[in-house]
Design a protein around this motif. Structure first.
Motif, PDB file in Angstrom:
ATOM      1  N   ARG A   1       4.078  -3.478 -10.367  1.00  0.00           N
ATOM      2  CA  ARG A   1       3.358  -4.666 -10.123  1.00  0.00           C
ATOM      3  C   ARG A   1       3.379  -5.628 -11.328  1.00  0.00           C
ATOM      4  NH1 ARG A   1      -2.114  -4.985  -7.425  1.00  0.00           N
ATOM      5  NH2 ARG A   1      -3.108  -6.547  -8.648  1.00  0.00           N
ATOM      6  N   PRO A   2       3.541  -6.887 -11.128  1.00  0.00           N
ATOM      7  CA  PRO A   2       3.814  -7.782 -12.151  1.00  0.00           C
ATOM      8  C   PRO A   2       2.583  -7.897 -13.276  1.00  0.00           C
ATOM      9  CG  PRO A   2       4.067  -8.819  -9.750  1.00  0.00           C
ATOM     10  CD  PRO A   2       3.558  -7.374  -9.793  1.00  0.00           C
TER      11      PRO A   2
ATOM     12  N   GLU B   1       1.316  -6.372  10.588  1.00  0.00           N
ATOM     13  CA  GLU B   1       1.508  -7.544   9.367  1.00  0.00           C
ATOM     14  C   GLU B   1       0.012  -7.829   8.748  1.00  0.00           C
ATOM     15  OE1 GLU B   1       4.044 -10.858  10.550  1.00  0.00           O
ATOM     16  OE2 GLU B   1       5.496  -9.389  11.071  1.00  0.00           O
TER      17      GLU B   1
ATOM     18  N   TRP C   1      -0.330  -8.846   2.853  1.00  0.00           N
ATOM     19  CA  TRP C   1       0.756  -9.513   2.228  1.00  0.00           C
ATOM     20  C   TRP C   1       1.162  -8.420   0.875  1.00  0.00           C
ATOM     21  CZ3 TRP C   1       3.765 -13.135   4.013  1.00  0.00           C
ATOM     22  CH2 TRP C   1       4.637 -13.645   3.192  1.00  0.00           C
TER      23      TRP C   1
ATOM     24  N   ASP D   1       4.342  -7.315  -1.716  1.00  0.00           N
ATOM     25  CA  ASP D   1       5.708  -7.385  -2.209  1.00  0.00           C
ATOM     26  C   ASP D   1       6.598  -8.627  -1.556  1.00  0.00           C
ATOM     27  OD1 ASP D   1       7.743  -6.384  -3.961  1.00  0.00           O
ATOM     28  OD2 ASP D   1       8.733  -5.130  -2.488  1.00  0.00           O
ATOM     29  N   GLY D   2       5.866  -9.696  -1.528  1.00  0.00           N
ATOM     30  CA  GLY D   2       6.692 -10.992  -1.098  1.00  0.00           C
ATOM     31  C   GLY D   2       6.592 -11.131   0.682  1.00  0.00           C
ATOM     32  N   ARG D   3       5.941 -10.070   1.137  1.00  0.00           N
ATOM     33  CA  ARG D   3       6.234 -10.051   2.704  1.00  0.00           C
ATOM     34  C   ARG D   3       4.920  -9.493   3.265  1.00  0.00           C
ATOM     35  NH1 ARG D   3       8.080  -4.840   4.205  1.00  0.00           N
ATOM     36  NH2 ARG D   3       8.518  -3.600   2.639  1.00  0.00           N
TER      37      ARG D   3
ATOM     38  N   ALA E   1      -0.576 -10.460 -12.561  1.00  0.00           N
ATOM     39  CA  ALA E   1      -1.030 -10.298 -11.212  1.00  0.00           C
ATOM     40  C   ALA E   1      -2.695  -9.928 -11.582  1.00  0.00           C
ATOM     41  CB  ALA E   1      -0.654  -9.112 -10.388  1.00  0.00           C
TER      42      ALA E   1
END
Length: 156
Positions: free
Chosen positions: A32-33, A136, A139, A141-143, A36
């Motif tokens: 995890r960044p 979906e 959101w 991991d960028g998707r 964030a």
């Protein structure tokens, strides 16, 4: 078996951490960044019989039954952990036990994000079953990734 205890003000640091917000089983997300925002839940407001029940897993995290519907005897279960406990199935069993017998609920349910690789076997071992998929629905991991609803029903 993991022991849960009541929330105290000194436990505030356990209410925010590196898991996905609102997950039935919020384990730390690897990679995890650091910039964030941590996922967090609010402290209890002190009202008796409110819409939430919060317990602490000492030195590890929290378990919360939220949106409690006392008439239909159901609640959403949300767990947030700073580290994976040695006895993860025991923690889940304690959460289910308190929900079903301590709070006298009939149904527990929660969100699961498969892309975060939660241990589905531990959920199934505690009586949870996948009930629905929201394509979906989150959101991550960028998707956009699917999100599932898992639930357990009291059978006694």
């Amino acid at each position: 078996m993991t022991r849960l205890r009541g929330y105290r003000g000194t436990d505030r640091g356990l209410l925010a951490g590196p898991w996905l917000p609102g997950e039935l089983l919020g384990l730390p997300v690897a990679g995890r960044p650091p910039l964030a925002e941590p996922a967090a839940v609010a402290e209890p407001d002190g009202t008796e019989g409110g819409p939430d029940e919060l317990c602490i897993v000492p030195d590890t995290g929290f378990v919360r039954w939220t949106g409690i519907d006392w008439v239909n005897r159901r609640a959403r279960l949300e767990i947030g952990l700073h580290r994976r406990p040695d006895d993860l199935p025991g923690l889940l069993a304690a959460a289910v036990e308190h929900g079903f017998h301590g709070l006298n609920l009939h149904r527990l349910y929660g969100w699961v994000t498969p892309a975060a690789q939660p241990p589905a076997a531990a959920l199934a071992a505690c009586g949870f079953r996948r009930e629905a998929v929201a394509p979906e629905g989150m959101w991550f991991d960028g998707r956009a990734v699917d999100r599932e609803i898992w639930g357990a029903v009291r059978r006694d």
